[in-house]
Motif scaffolding. Structure first.
Motif, PDB file in Angstrom:
ATOM      1  N   SER A  96       0.752  -1.082   0.065  1.00  8.67           N
ATOM      2  CA  SER A  96       0.123   0.067   0.009  1.00  8.67           C
ATOM      3  C   SER A  96       0.904   1.302  -0.023  1.00  8.67           C
ATOM      4  O   SER A  96       1.836   1.321   0.755  1.00  8.67           O
ATOM      5  CB  SER A  96      -1.040  -0.015   1.309  1.00  8.67           C
ATOM      6  OG  SER A  96      -1.641   1.126   1.284  1.00  8.67           O
ATOM      7  N   ILE A  97       0.623   2.173  -1.016  1.00  9.11           N
ATOM      8  CA  ILE A  97       1.125   3.517  -1.085  1.00  9.11           C
ATOM      9  C   ILE A  97       0.244   4.398   0.028  1.00  9.11           C
ATOM     10  O   ILE A  97      -0.791   4.917  -0.213  1.00  9.11           O
ATOM     11  CB  ILE A  97       1.086   3.993  -2.168  1.00  9.11           C
ATOM     12  CG1 ILE A  97       1.814   3.248  -3.377  1.00  9.11           C
ATOM     13  CG2 ILE A  97       2.063   5.484  -2.482  1.00  9.11           C
ATOM     14  CD1 ILE A  97       1.849   3.538  -4.625  1.00  9.11           C
ATOM     15  N   VAL A  98       0.831   4.746   0.990  1.00  7.52           N
ATOM     16  CA  VAL A  98       0.163   5.675   2.251  1.00  7.52           C
ATOM     17  C   VAL A  98       0.487   7.065   1.844  1.00  7.52           C
ATOM     18  O   VAL A  98       1.717   7.294   2.482  1.00  7.52           O
ATOM     19  CB  VAL A  98       0.242   5.039   3.543  1.00  7.52           C
ATOM     20  CG1 VAL A  98      -0.906   5.754   4.549  1.00  7.52           C
ATOM     21  CG2 VAL A  98       0.068   3.641   3.546  1.00  7.52           C
ATOM     22  N   HIS A  99      -0.302   7.939   1.517  1.00  9.62           N
ATOM     23  CA  HIS A  99       0.032   9.359   1.508  1.00  9.62           C
ATOM     24  C   HIS A  99      -0.535  10.102   2.909  1.00  9.62           C
ATOM     25  O   HIS A  99       0.194  10.825   3.519  1.00  9.62           O
ATOM     26  CB  HIS A  99      -0.704  10.054   0.147  1.00  9.62           C
ATOM     27  CG  HIS A  99      -0.427   9.302  -1.080  1.00  9.62           C
ATOM     28  ND1 HIS A  99       0.822   9.429  -1.609  1.00  9.62           N
ATOM     29  CD2 HIS A  99      -1.090   8.685  -1.766  1.00  9.62           C
ATOM     30  CE1 HIS A  99       1.082   8.850  -2.685  1.00  9.62           C
ATOM     31  NE2 HIS A  99      -0.258   8.228  -2.982  1.00  9.62           N
ATOM     32  N   HIS A 100      -1.702   9.875   3.230  1.00  9.53           N
ATOM     33  CA  HIS A 100      -2.119  10.256   4.614  1.00  9.53           C
ATOM     34  C   HIS A 100      -3.578   9.448   4.739  1.00  9.53           C
ATOM     35  O   HIS A 100      -4.120   9.003   3.765  1.00  9.53           O
ATOM     36  CB  HIS A 100      -2.189  11.607   4.596  1.00  9.53           C
ATOM     37  CG  HIS A 100      -3.637  12.249   4.107  1.00  9.53           C
ATOM     38  ND1 HIS A 100      -3.553  12.800   2.724  1.00  9.53           N
ATOM     39  CD2 HIS A 100      -4.634  12.466   4.516  1.00  9.53           C
ATOM     40  CE1 HIS A 100      -4.937  13.215   2.466  1.00  9.53           C
ATOM     41  NE2 HIS A 100      -5.455  13.107   3.638  1.00  9.53           N
ATOM     42  N   LEU A 101      -4.020   9.238   5.964  1.00 12.38           N
ATOM     43  CA  LEU A 101      -5.177   8.778   6.383  1.00 12.38           C
ATOM     44  C   LEU A 101      -6.356   9.437   6.325  1.00 12.38           C
ATOM     45  O   LEU A 101      -6.224  10.795   6.726  1.00 12.38           O
ATOM     46  CB  LEU A 101      -4.999   7.865   7.448  1.00 12.38           C
ATOM     47  CG  LEU A 101      -3.980   6.648   7.873  1.00 12.38           C
ATOM     48  CD1 LEU A 101      -4.224   5.827   9.190  1.00 12.38           C
ATOM     49  CD2 LEU A 101      -3.994   5.770   6.531  1.00 12.38           C
ATOM     50  N   ARG A 102      -7.497   8.757   5.657  1.00  9.83           N
ATOM     51  CA  ARG A 102      -8.783   9.951   5.896  1.00  9.83           C
ATOM     52  C   ARG A 102      -9.176  10.294   7.005  1.00  9.83           C
ATOM     53  O   ARG A 102      -9.701  11.262   7.297  1.00  9.83           O
ATOM     54  CB  ARG A 102      -9.787   8.840   4.972  1.00  9.83           C
ATOM     55  CG  ARG A 102     -11.007   9.735   4.836  1.00  9.83           C
ATOM     56  CD  ARG A 102     -12.274   8.983   4.105  1.00  9.83           C
ATOM     57  NE  ARG A 102     -13.290   9.703   3.895  1.00  9.83           N
ATOM     58  CZ  ARG A 102     -13.629  10.219   2.661  1.00  9.83           C
ATOM     59  NH1 ARG A 102     -12.845   9.928   1.671  1.00  9.83           N
ATOM     60  NH2 ARG A 102     -14.823  10.757   2.560  1.00  9.83           N
TER      61      ARG A 102
END
Length: 355
Positions: A96-102
């Motif tokens: 998973s490419i995680v940019h920021h969490l909702r």
């Protein structure tokens, strides 16, 4: 490697997250890897949850001959249960490419609690992570504990290829006239354009002008609110080409995007390449880029933001000093090529060896 990537919509979508994904795809393809984009439709959060039971999507992923599957974490509502259903049916790892969490964004706590339950389940369903910042890594680990294999690969700011000398930066800071402010970002509540407009509305209109660059169609209701808030000295440009944006950055004095939360904040770094001190909100990872008081400011409220703009307009020597510090900060940061090479090495390490 043959690598799949699941995203919503088009890879050319304008946002920092899609820019990151796009750079990764281009780097992998240039290195000789084969990429396959799996595009899911943009739908509301509730409708996206139904993607987990789409037979065609599950069958496509079950039959794929990937060496590895990448998923943009933005797609978590579509995948949080599907990933678990695929266990035992696929041989390739999921990263998973995680940019920021909702659930990190500013909204009523009960809504974020709901999002957090779904995101936690999604994060537990993958085999590895690509994080865009140490802040994002820490947030994810707070939800799922010690994470599986991961890499922190920072976004870069060299896309616009800044070409400005320290002498030009000093001359620009000392020019008489209003402070030229620049906002770059999609016109959505999280980016905080309304806060910036409130701040400058309390300043003499001879002290500043503001250019707003960003997509206005993402949140039509918010854009309408912004248009009603604009009274003078503000130009709403919409999206610009890279060359046009670079020209705006060359001409501006300050980059101001007072977001309530940023997983990283690529635009701050891009502005620094042109010697623009960056003013950001304190939520998220902006502190990993900006040193408060040296090459920019981290603000929490409208009065503080107004005070910083006012002070730099009337102290051009301080503006010049901070502008040069911003350029130095940019020069010390990894390039896109550096970070994407780091990711490729990581991906090769998580692919299981052939039997």
């Amino acid at each position: 490697m043959k690598v799949g990537l699941i995203i919503y919509g088009r890879l050319q979508t304008i946002s920092g997250g899609y820019l990151y994904d796009r750079n990764l795809v281009e780097h992998l393809e240039a290195a000789g890897d084969e990429m396959e984009i799996v595009s899911l439709p943009w739908e509301g959060y509730g409708r996206s949850l139904l993607h987990n039971v789409w037979f065609a999507l599950a069958e496509q992923l079950r039959l794929a001959d990937f060496d590895l599957l990448l998923q943009d974490e933005l797609n978590h509502p579509s995948l949080f249960w599907l990933n678990q259903r695929l266990r035992g049916q696929i041989s390739y790892p999921i990263v998973s490419i995680v940019h920021h969490l909702r659930c990190s964004e500013l909204r009523p706590s009960w809504q974020n609690w709901v999002y957090q339950q779904i995101e936690r389940r999604y994060l537990a369903s993958v085999d590895g992570f690509i994080f865009n910042s140490q802040t994002t890594r820490q947030v994810v680990q707070s939800l799922v504990g010690d994470s599986p294999p991961h890499v922190v690969a920072l976004p870069a700011g060299d896309r616009l290829q800044p070409n400005i000398t320290p002498a030009q930066i000093e001359d620009r800071a000392q020019q008489s006239g209003p402070l030229r402010l620049l906002f770059v970002g999609n016109v959505i509540p999280r980016k905080g354009l309304h806060i910036l407009l409130e701040a400058v509305a309390g300043l003499p209109k001879s002290d500043w002008v503001l250019d707003v660059v960003g997509e206005t169609a993402v949140s039509p209701q918010y854009t309408q609110q912004i248009q009603q808030q604009i009274t003078y000295n503000v130009t709403l440009h919409g999206p610009l080409s890279d060359a046009e944006l670079a020209s705006k950055m060359m001409q501006s004095h300050l980059l101001i995007v007072p977001s309530s939360y940023e997983g990283f904040g690529i635009v701050y770094l891009e502005g620094m390449g042109f010697g623009l001190p960056a003013i950001a909100g304190r939520g998220g990872a902006a502190h990993e880029i900006i040193t408060h008081g040296a090459d920019g400011f981290l603000v929490e409220d409208t009065p503080t933001l107004r005070q910083h703009i006012h002070a730099l307009h009337h102290n051009r020597s301080q503006l010049a000093k901070m502008s040069l510090a911003a350029q130095t900060r940019f020069a010390a940061h990894p390039t896109w090529s550096d970070s994407m090479s780091q990711i490729r090495n990581f991906l090769q390490s998580v692919i299981p060896p052939p039997p």
